[in-house]
Design a protein around this motif. Structure first.
Motif, PDB file in Angstrom:
ATOM      1  N   GLU A  30       0.842  -1.196   0.000  1.00 15.06           N
ATOM      2  CA  GLU A  30       0.000   0.000   0.000  1.00 15.06           C
ATOM      3  C   GLU A  30       0.878   1.246   0.000  1.00 15.06           C
ATOM      4  OE1 GLU A  30      -3.567   2.148   2.648  1.00 15.06           O
ATOM      5  OE2 GLU A  30      -2.638   0.275   3.345  1.00 15.06           O
ATOM      6  N   GLY A  31       0.514   2.209  -0.839  1.00 13.99           N
ATOM      7  CA  GLY A  31       1.290   3.439  -0.941  1.00 13.99           C
ATOM      8  C   GLY A  31       2.437   3.368  -1.916  1.00 13.99           C
ATOM      9  N   ALA A  32       2.634   2.212  -2.557  1.00 15.58           N
ATOM     10  CA  ALA A  32       3.690   2.048  -3.555  1.00 15.58           C
ATOM     11  C   ALA A  32       3.057   1.754  -4.914  1.00 15.58           C
ATOM     12  CB  ALA A  32       4.635   0.917  -3.144  1.00 15.58           C
ATOM     13  N   PRO A  33       3.774   2.021  -6.004  1.00 17.62           N
ATOM     14  CA  PRO A  33       3.223   1.726  -7.327  1.00 17.62           C
ATOM     15  C   PRO A  33       3.045   0.219  -7.529  1.00 17.62           C
ATOM     16  CG  PRO A  33       5.129   3.194  -7.472  1.00 17.62           C
ATOM     17  CD  PRO A  33       5.097   2.669  -6.076  1.00 17.62           C
ATOM     18  N   ASP A  78      -6.132   1.776 -13.201  1.00 22.14           N
ATOM     19  CA  ASP A  78      -7.350   1.982 -13.984  1.00 22.14           C
ATOM     20  C   ASP A  78      -8.254   2.939 -13.215  1.00 22.14           C
ATOM     21  OD1 ASP A  78     -10.172   1.482 -14.980  1.00 22.14           O
ATOM     22  OD2 ASP A  78      -9.049   0.198 -16.348  1.00 22.14           O
ATOM     23  N   SER A  79      -8.849   3.884 -13.921  1.00 20.48           N
ATOM     24  CA  SER A  79      -9.616   4.954 -13.264  1.00 20.48           C
ATOM     25  C   SER A  79     -11.109   4.698 -13.193  1.00 20.48           C
ATOM     26  CB  SER A  79      -9.363   6.289 -13.982  1.00 20.48           C
ATOM     27  OG  SER A  79      -8.005   6.653 -13.898  1.00 20.48           O
ATOM     28  N   GLY A  80     -11.547   3.466 -13.439  1.00 21.60           N
ATOM     29  CA  GLY A  80     -12.969   3.160 -13.359  1.00 21.60           C
ATOM     30  C   GLY A  80     -13.512   3.318 -11.946  1.00 21.60           C
ATOM     31  N   PHE A  81     -14.779   3.767 -11.840  1.00 23.16           N
ATOM     32  CA  PHE A  81     -15.404   3.999 -10.536  1.00 23.16           C
ATOM     33  C   PHE A  81     -16.320   2.859 -10.104  1.00 23.16           C
ATOM     34  CE2 PHE A  81     -14.656   8.745 -10.707  1.00 23.16           C
ATOM     35  CZ  PHE A  81     -13.999   8.808  -9.495  1.00 23.16           C
ATOM     36  N   THR A  82     -16.813   2.084 -11.073  1.00 28.26           N
ATOM     37  CA  THR A  82     -17.813   1.072 -10.753  1.00 28.26           C
ATOM     38  C   THR A  82     -17.297  -0.321 -11.092  1.00 28.26           C
ATOM     39  OG1 THR A  82     -18.877   1.147 -12.926  1.00 28.26           O
ATOM     40  CG2 THR A  82     -19.615   2.750 -11.287  1.00 28.26           C
ATOM     41  N   PHE A  83     -18.017  -1.341 -10.586  1.00 27.01           N
ATOM     42  CA  PHE A  83     -17.613  -2.718 -10.840  1.00 27.01           C
ATOM     43  C   PHE A  83     -17.493  -3.012 -12.338  1.00 27.01           C
ATOM     44  CE2 PHE A  83     -19.847  -3.237  -6.651  1.00 27.01           C
ATOM     45  CZ  PHE A  83     -18.719  -3.563  -5.917  1.00 27.01           C
ATOM     46  N   PHE A 143     -10.195   2.055 -18.524  1.00 29.19           N
ATOM     47  CA  PHE A 143      -9.860   3.480 -18.540  1.00 29.19           C
ATOM     48  C   PHE A 143      -8.516   3.645 -17.828  1.00 29.19           C
ATOM     49  CE2 PHE A 143     -11.186   7.957 -16.950  1.00 29.19           C
ATOM     50  CZ  PHE A 143     -10.447   8.536 -17.969  1.00 29.19           C
ATOM     51  N   PRO A 144      -7.394   3.419 -18.539  1.00 30.29           N
ATOM     52  CA  PRO A 144      -6.073   3.434 -17.898  1.00 30.29           C
ATOM     53  C   PRO A 144      -5.776   4.737 -17.173  1.00 30.29           C
ATOM     54  CG  PRO A 144      -5.930   2.563 -20.128  1.00 30.29           C
ATOM     55  CD  PRO A 144      -7.312   3.117 -19.981  1.00 30.29           C
ATOM     56  N   THR A 145      -5.201   4.639 -15.994  1.00 37.72           N
ATOM     57  CA  THR A 145      -4.783   5.803 -15.220  1.00 37.72           C
ATOM     58  C   THR A 145      -3.414   6.249 -15.717  1.00 37.72           C
ATOM     59  OG1 THR A 145      -5.961   4.972 -13.277  1.00 37.72           O
ATOM     60  CG2 THR A 145      -4.322   6.695 -12.909  1.00 37.72           C
ATOM     61  N   SER A 146      -3.299   7.496 -16.155  1.00 40.07           N
ATOM     62  CA  SER A 146      -2.042   8.006 -16.691  1.00 40.07           C
ATOM     63  C   SER A 146      -1.719   9.364 -16.072  1.00 40.07           C
ATOM     64  CB  SER A 146      -2.133   8.135 -18.211  1.00 40.07           C
ATOM     65  OG  SER A 146      -0.908   8.561 -18.751  1.00 40.07           O
ATOM     66  N   PRO A 147      -0.595   9.459 -15.352  1.00 41.03           N
ATOM     67  CA  PRO A 147       0.327   8.355 -15.026  1.00 41.03           C
ATOM     68  C   PRO A 147      -0.275   7.462 -13.935  1.00 41.03           C
ATOM     69  CG  PRO A 147       1.045  10.349 -13.926  1.00 41.03           C
ATOM     70  CD  PRO A 147      -0.115  10.753 -14.811  1.00 41.03           C
ATOM     71  N   PRO A 148       0.209   6.233 -13.800  1.00 41.27           N
ATOM     72  CA  PRO A 148      -0.318   5.342 -12.764  1.00 41.27           C
ATOM     73  C   PRO A 148      -0.141   5.937 -11.366  1.00 41.27           C
ATOM     74  CG  PRO A 148       1.038   4.128 -14.329  1.00 41.27           C
ATOM     75  CD  PRO A 148       1.230   5.585 -14.631  1.00 41.27           C
ATOM     76  N   GLU A 149      -1.080   5.602 -10.482  1.00 40.58           N
ATOM     77  CA  GLU A 149      -1.012   6.075  -9.100  1.00 40.58           C
ATOM     78  C   GLU A 149      -0.603   4.926  -8.186  1.00 40.58           C
ATOM     79  OE1 GLU A 149      -4.902   7.603  -8.398  1.00 40.58           O
ATOM     80  OE2 GLU A 149      -4.659   9.311  -9.764  1.00 40.58           O
ATOM     81  N   ASN A 150      -0.368   5.249  -6.910  1.00 37.97           N
ATOM     82  CA  ASN A 150       0.026   4.222  -5.944  1.00 37.97           C
ATOM     83  C   ASN A 150      -1.170   3.378  -5.532  1.00 37.97           C
ATOM     84  OD1 ASN A 150       2.652   5.168  -5.986  1.00 37.97           O
ATOM     85  ND2 ASN A 150       2.394   6.486  -4.195  1.00 37.97           N
ATOM     86  N   ILE A 151      -0.893   2.217  -4.991  1.00 36.16           N
ATOM     87  CA  ILE A 151      -1.944   1.340  -4.468  1.00 36.16           C
ATOM     88  C   ILE A 151      -2.576   1.998  -3.252  1.00 36.16           C
ATOM     89  CG2 ILE A 151      -2.416  -0.907  -3.418  1.00 36.16           C
ATOM     90  CD1 ILE A 151      -0.049  -2.011  -5.028  1.00 36.16           C
ATOM     91  N   THR A 152      -3.905   2.087  -3.247  1.00 40.70           N
ATOM     92  CA  THR A 152      -4.607   2.733  -2.137  1.00 40.70           C
ATOM     93  C   THR A 152      -5.751   1.849  -1.648  1.00 40.70           C
ATOM     94  OG1 THR A 152      -6.020   3.926  -3.703  1.00 40.70           O
ATOM     95  CG2 THR A 152      -4.090   5.084  -2.872  1.00 40.70           C
ATOM     96  N   LYS A 153      -6.085   2.019  -0.372  1.00 35.62           N
ATOM     97  CA  LYS A 153      -7.201   1.289   0.217  1.00 35.62           C
ATOM     98  C   LYS A 153      -8.502   2.003  -0.110  1.00 35.62           C
ATOM     99  CE  LYS A 153      -8.742  -0.654   4.637  1.00 35.62           C
ATOM    100  NZ  LYS A 153      -8.423  -0.774   6.090  1.00 35.62           N
ATOM    101  N   ILE A 154      -9.500   1.249  -0.541  1.00 34.71           N
ATOM    102  CA  ILE A 154     -10.825   1.801  -0.826  1.00 34.71           C
ATOM    103  C   ILE A 154     -11.641   1.778   0.463  1.00 34.71           C
ATOM    104  CG2 ILE A 154     -12.935   1.524  -2.173  1.00 34.71           C
ATOM    105  CD1 ILE A 154     -11.281   0.099  -4.305  1.00 34.71           C
TER     106      ILE A 154
END
Length: 342
Positions: free
Chosen positions: A98-101, A203-208, A213-224
């Motif tokens: 978590e918190g890392a790419p 990926d920047s999708g909001f729903t299941f 929708f690729p996230t550019s640039p990629p973000e770190n792993i985060t808890k939902i």
């Protein structure tokens, strides 16, 4: 002449000394990098147990429409879990953090459920003796169910990391990072961990069922969480909840090494054996659209006119959530034709 030769000899000696010191410094720097730990070292993870330990890992899905009613996937595909990937390792390896790419392997697994890159990375790390073994369980074709696998954990690789993809989802998964099954020289007898969803940040999708929708640039792993991402469209957005209920859990139980006493378990699925009522039902409030524009003012001039506007339901309430408000509204008005007569 002799003086000149002496000075040349002294200068040559100084150069030799400097060169020798530089080489020594380079050797020391290389040694420091060789024995240095990872960028984020895990402190106090060394296990001094004298022998390996046998465990049974049971993954349980709690993903039910009662606990997670918002946009619960019912078809194409329905709510389900991918195969579980687990790795035993030491403090010099991280499957994910978590918190890392996300690595290429984590991205491939979180988005597509493909394990090739993850397993390749683990096998390469195994050659360097930082990974002990790799394990997997079968996927579960329901949101509720469980699967299991047996593990043999060695003292030199007493940490356990695992991942399971949430299906369907853009790049969401559940898992544990570097769970230590050893304390000093003692193996833990049983460990239970509640699992919550993570976003791989690729990926920047909001729903299941969001399209790719690729996230550019990629973000770190985060808890939902129930309020992060803070967007009403998010499938896990429940602003009335302080915390999301666990969507899954794992139970790791130590087994006797004796074959006579070892419980025989294999990958299996028992969708009816786990009650979704372990956690209270999550209330889901009704969500409606904005009001439409007012319609035409209709009616006789003698009595005055009436105009209407409407809105529609975006999300129906569930589990005693706030009911939907009125979807139609009317107001008195003066018809346009009457205003011309005045």
């Amino acid at each position: 002449m002799d003086k000149t030769r002496c000075e040349d000899a002294m200068m040559s000696s100084e150069h030799l000394t400097c060169g020798w010191l530089q080489q020594l410094l380079l050797v020391l720097v290389k040694l420091c990098f060789t024995f240095a730990g990872p960028l984020r070292p895990l402190i106090g993870t060394e296990c001094t147990a004298k022998s390996p330990a046998s465990y049974i890992l049971v993954f349980t899905g709690h993903w039910s429409p009662q606990a997670f009613p918002k946009q619960y996937p019912l078809f194409r595909p329905p709510a389900q879990w991918s195969k579980l990937i687990a790795v035993s390792h030491n403090r010099h390896f991280r499957l994910w953090e978590e918190g890392a790419p996300a690595s290429a392997g984590v991205q491939s697994f979180a988005e597509l459920g493909v394990t090739v890159e993850l397993m390749k990375t683990a096998k390469e790390a195994r050659k360097k003796r930082v990974v002990g073994a790799m394990y997997r369980t079968a996927g579960i074709p329901n949101g509720i169910g469980h699967s299991s696998t047996e593990m043999l954990i060695h003292p030199r690789s007493s940490l356990l990391s695992l991942m399971v993809k949430v299906i369907p989802s853009p790049d969401w998964f559940v898992g544990v990072d570097s769970l230590n099954l050893c304390e000093g020289n003692q193996w833990k007898q049983e460990v239970t961990v509640d699992l919550h969803p993570y976003d791989a940040g690729t990926d920047s999708g909001f729903t299941f069922s969001s399209p790719n929708f690729p996230t550019s640039p990629p973000e770190n792993i985060t808890k939902i969480t129930s309020q992060f991402p803070n967007h009403p469209a998010n499938s896990f957005y429940y602003p009335r909840l302080k915390d999301l209920p666990p969507i899954a859990s794992i139970r790791i139980t130590r087994q006797s090494r004796s074959r006579d006493h070892q419980t025989a378990m294999s990958n299996h699925i028992l969708p009816n054996s786990i009650s979704p009522h372990r956690f209270s039902a999550t209330p889901l409030d009704c969500e409606v659209s904005l009001w439409s524009s007012w319609g035409l003012c209709l009616g006789p001039c003698s009595k005055g006119g009436v105009r209407h506007r409407t809105r529609y339901i975006l999300l129906r309430p569930a589990n005693a959530g706030t009911p939907c408000p009125e979807l139609e509204e009317q107001a008195e008005c003066v018809p346009h034709s009457c205003m011309q007569l005045q």
